[in-house]
Enzyme design. Structure first.
Site, short mmCIF file in Angstrom:
data_model
loop_
_atom_site.label_atom_id
_atom_site.label_comp_id
_atom_site.label_asym_id
_atom_site.label_seq_id
_atom_site.Cartn_x
_atom_site.Cartn_y
_atom_site.Cartn_z
N ASN A 340 0.83 -1.21 0.00
CA ASN A 340 0.00 0.00 0.00
C ASN A 340 0.87 1.26 0.00
O ASN A 340 0.78 2.11 0.89
CB ASN A 340 -0.95 -0.01 1.21
CG ASN A 340 -2.19 0.82 0.96
OD1 ASN A 340 -2.31 1.51 -0.04
ND2 ASN A 340 -3.13 0.76 1.89
N HIS A 373 -6.92 3.13 10.29
CA HIS A 373 -7.57 1.86 9.98
C HIS A 373 -8.80 1.62 10.86
O HIS A 373 -9.80 1.09 10.39
CB HIS A 373 -6.59 0.70 10.17
CG HIS A 373 -5.63 0.52 9.03
ND1 HIS A 373 -4.42 1.17 8.98
CD2 HIS A 373 -5.71 -0.23 7.90
CE1 HIS A 373 -3.79 0.84 7.86
NE2 HIS A 373 -4.55 0.01 7.18
#
Length: 490
Positions: A340, A373
Site C-alpha cells: 500500500n 484503519h
C-alpha cells in the site's frame, strides 16, 4: 449461487462500481473543457458515494465539506493542524455513530471516508508545506552554490506555492478517480492532470489492460483460499483440537487469502487511474508513488506538445502495490515499503517527516496508521508490534545477510523470508479477527508463542551483536599491533 450473492452483496456492488469507474475512464479523459471535466468527475464521485452508502453518504460528504471549509478559514500556518484533528475527530465519531444513536455505516462507506480523510488532510499539509518551503527558498535564492546543487539533485518536496480555491478543493476531494479505495495522490497530481498534456499522449488503454489482466487470478485465488480456510474456523473447537503445527500455520492461509483480496481491490483502483490517465508522467521525472516527479518537475511543466507526444510515460505515481515485492522481499522493513505504497507515502509525508519530536516520529506514524484503519485491538496488535520484530531483524540482517554472497546469501535470505512471512501472518490474524476476545482465543490456542520467539530472537541477536563487536575490535587491535611491530623492526 444465490446464497453467495446475498452473502457478498455489498462486495459485489463495490466491485461493479470499480469496474464501472474503469470503463468510463476513456470517456472521461476525452472531455475537452477543464471546468466541465472537473464537474463531471465530482458529480460521478458524489453519485458513487450515494450508491455505496445510501443515507450514510452524509458522513463522507459532510466531513469533506467541513474539512475544506476549515482549510480556507484558517491561516496557512495552522490549516494543516486544524484539518488533521478535525478529520480524524470526525473519523472517530463516524465509526462510533451507534454510541450516539445513529446507524453504523458499511465497510465500503468506511473505505470512502478513509480516502476522504487522506485527501483533505493531505492537501492541507501540501498548502502549509509549500508556503514554508518556497518561503525559505526565496530567502536563500542568492546562494549560488545551493542553487547549482539543486540543479543536479532531487527536487524539494515542494517547488511552488500550492493554494487551491474552494471549488478546486471540492473537485479534488470528490473526484471519482481513486475515491472508492484509493490510491492516494497529491493535489498537485490532480491539478497537473487537467493542465498538462500527458494524459492525451500516454497509452491509457495499454496500461489499463496490462494492469487488469492479472485481476481474475487474484479473485480466483481469494475465493479458493477463503473457502478452503475460512476465518471463523480459527475460533472453533475443531481448530483447537488440531495439532500445534496446523494451528501455527493456519494464519498463512488467512493472510494469503487477505492478500489476494487486497491485490484485487488495489489493482482495480490503479486501473481506474490508468483508464482516466490520471497520474501519468514522463519517466525522466523519476516518479515516486504518491508524490509524482522527484526530478525536474518545473521543467516537465514547460514541456511542449511535441515533446509530450514523443515522451515515455509511467503510472508509478498511482501505483499502490508492488505485488511481486510483497511476495518475495526478504525483510519486514522492505515488505512495509512495497505494501500500500500510496498510503505509506501519505503517512511518511504528513506524520513522520512533520512530527516535531524526533524520538517519537516512528511511534506517531504507527499510531496514526492504526487509528486511520480503526479503533479495534487487532489493528494495534498487527501494526504497532512491527518495530519489535524490526529490532531483531535489523541485527541479523547486518550480521549475516547484508554482506553474504552466493549460496550462503540465498539460504540466509530464505530463512529471513520465512520468518518475515510467518511474522506477518501471525500479525494479520489479529488484523482480521479485530476484537481482543477473538484475538485472545486464537493466540491462546498457540500459547502466544510468536511473542516469545520474537523476544528470544532479540536477546540472542543483541548477544551475537556484542560478540561480533568484540571480535571486530580485537581484529583491529591485532592488525594495529602487527603494524607497530613491523615499523619497529624496520
Amino acid at each position: 449461487m444465490l446464497a453467495f450473492i446475498n452473502k457478498n452483496k455489498n462486495d459485489l456492488i463495490y466491485l461493479g462500481l470499480l469496474l464501472f469507474s474503469v470503463f468510463i475512464g476513456r470517456y472521461y479523459r476525452s472531455i475537452g473543457s477543464v471546468q466541465a471535466k472537473k464537474w463531471v468527475g465530482s458529480i460521478i464521485g458524489l453519485l458513487l458515494i450515494v450508491t455505496v452508502s445510501g443515507y450514510n453518504a452524509i458522513h463522507p460528504i459532510f466531513s469533506a465539506l467541513l474539512g475544506i471549509t476549515i482549510i480556507k478559514l484558517t491561516t496557512v500556518r495552522y490549516c494543516h493542524v486544524a484539518t488533521f484533528f478535525l478529520m480524524f475527530g470526525y473519523l472517530f465519531f463516524f465509526r462510533l455513530a451507534d454510541k450516539f444513536g445513529l446507524p453504523l455505516s458499511s465497510g465500503q462507506t468506511n473505505l470512502i471516508e478513509m480516502i476522504i480523510v487522506l485527501r483533505v488532510v493531505g492537501v492541507a499539509f501540501e498548502i502549509n508545506g509549500s508556503w514554508i518551503t518556497v518561503g525559505k527558498t526565496k530567502k536563500q535564492e542568492n546562494d549560488d552554490n545551493k542553487s547549482q546543487v539543486k540543479g543536479i539533485d532531487r527536487d524539494d518536496d515542494f517547488v511552488e506555492i500550492i493554494n487551491p480555491c474552494y471549488a478546486d478543493l471540492f473537485h479534488y476531494t470528490f473526484n471519482y478517480v481513486g475515491l472508492l479505495t484509493g490510491p492516494y495522490y497529491r493535489y498537485r497530481t490532480f491539478d497537473d492532470y487537467f493542465h498538462l498534456p500527458f494524459s492525451k499522449y500516454v497509452d491509457c488503454t495499454g496500461f489499463t489492460i496490462n494492469t487488469l489482466k492479472i485481476v481474475p487470478l487474484y479473485v480466483s485465488l481469494y475465493l479458493a483460499l477463503s473457502n478452503l480456510w475460512p476465518l471463523e474456523y480459527i475460533l472453533s473447537e475443531d481448530h483447537n483440537n488440531r495439532n500445534f503445527l496446523y494451528r501455527m500455520l493456519y494464519p498463512w492461509a488467512l493472510f494469503a487469502a487477505f492478500r489476494q483480496r487486497v491485490y484485487s481491490g488495489m489493482t482495480l483502483a490503479e486501473s481506474v487511474c490508468t483508464s482516466a490517465g490520471l497520474g501519468a508522467y514522463p519517466v525522466q521525472g523519476r516518479n515516486r508513488t504518491g508524490h509524482g516527479p522527484t526530478v525536474g518537475y518545473l521543467k516537465l511543466k514547460k514541456m511542449s506538445e511535441e515533446e509530450a507526444k514523443s515522451a515515455q510515460y509511467d503510472f508509478i505515481t498511482v501505483e499502490s502495490m508492488d505485488v511481486w515485492g510483497c511476495e518475495t522481499v526478504v525483510t519486514l522493513r522492505d515488505s512495509m515499503k512495497v505494501w500500500n505504497k500510496a498510503v505509506q507515502y501519505w503517512v511518511a509525508m504528513v506524520v513522520y517527516k512533520r512530527f516535531p519530536v524526533k524520538l517519537l516520529k516512528i511511534h506517531a506514524a504507527l499510531f496514526v496508521s492504526v487509528i486511520w484503519h480503526g479503533y479495534h485491538a487487532g489493528y494495534f496488535f498487527c501494526i504497532y508490534f512491527c518495530p519489535f520484530y524490526l529490532m531483531a531483524e535489523d541485527i541479523y540482517y547486518k550480521l549475516y545477510y547484508k554482506d553474504a554472497t552466493g549460496t550462503k546469501k540465498k539460504i540466509i535470505g530464505f530463512i529471513m523470508w520465512f520468518l518475515r512471512s510467518h511474522s506477518e501472518s501471525y500479525q494479520a490474524a489479529a488484523f482480521l479477527l479485530l476484537t481482543f476476545d477473538r484475538i485472545w482465543i486464537y493466540y491462546s490456542s498457540v500459547y502466544h508463542y510468536w511473542y516469545g520467539v520474537w523476544f528470544a530472537f532479540l536477546i540472542l541477536g543483541l548477544l551475537l551483536n556484542q560478540v561480533h563487536k568484540i571480535g571486530r575490535h580485537k581484529k583491529i587491535e591485532d592488525v594495529n599491533t602487527k603494524e607497530k611491530i613491523k615499523n619497529v623492526k624496520q
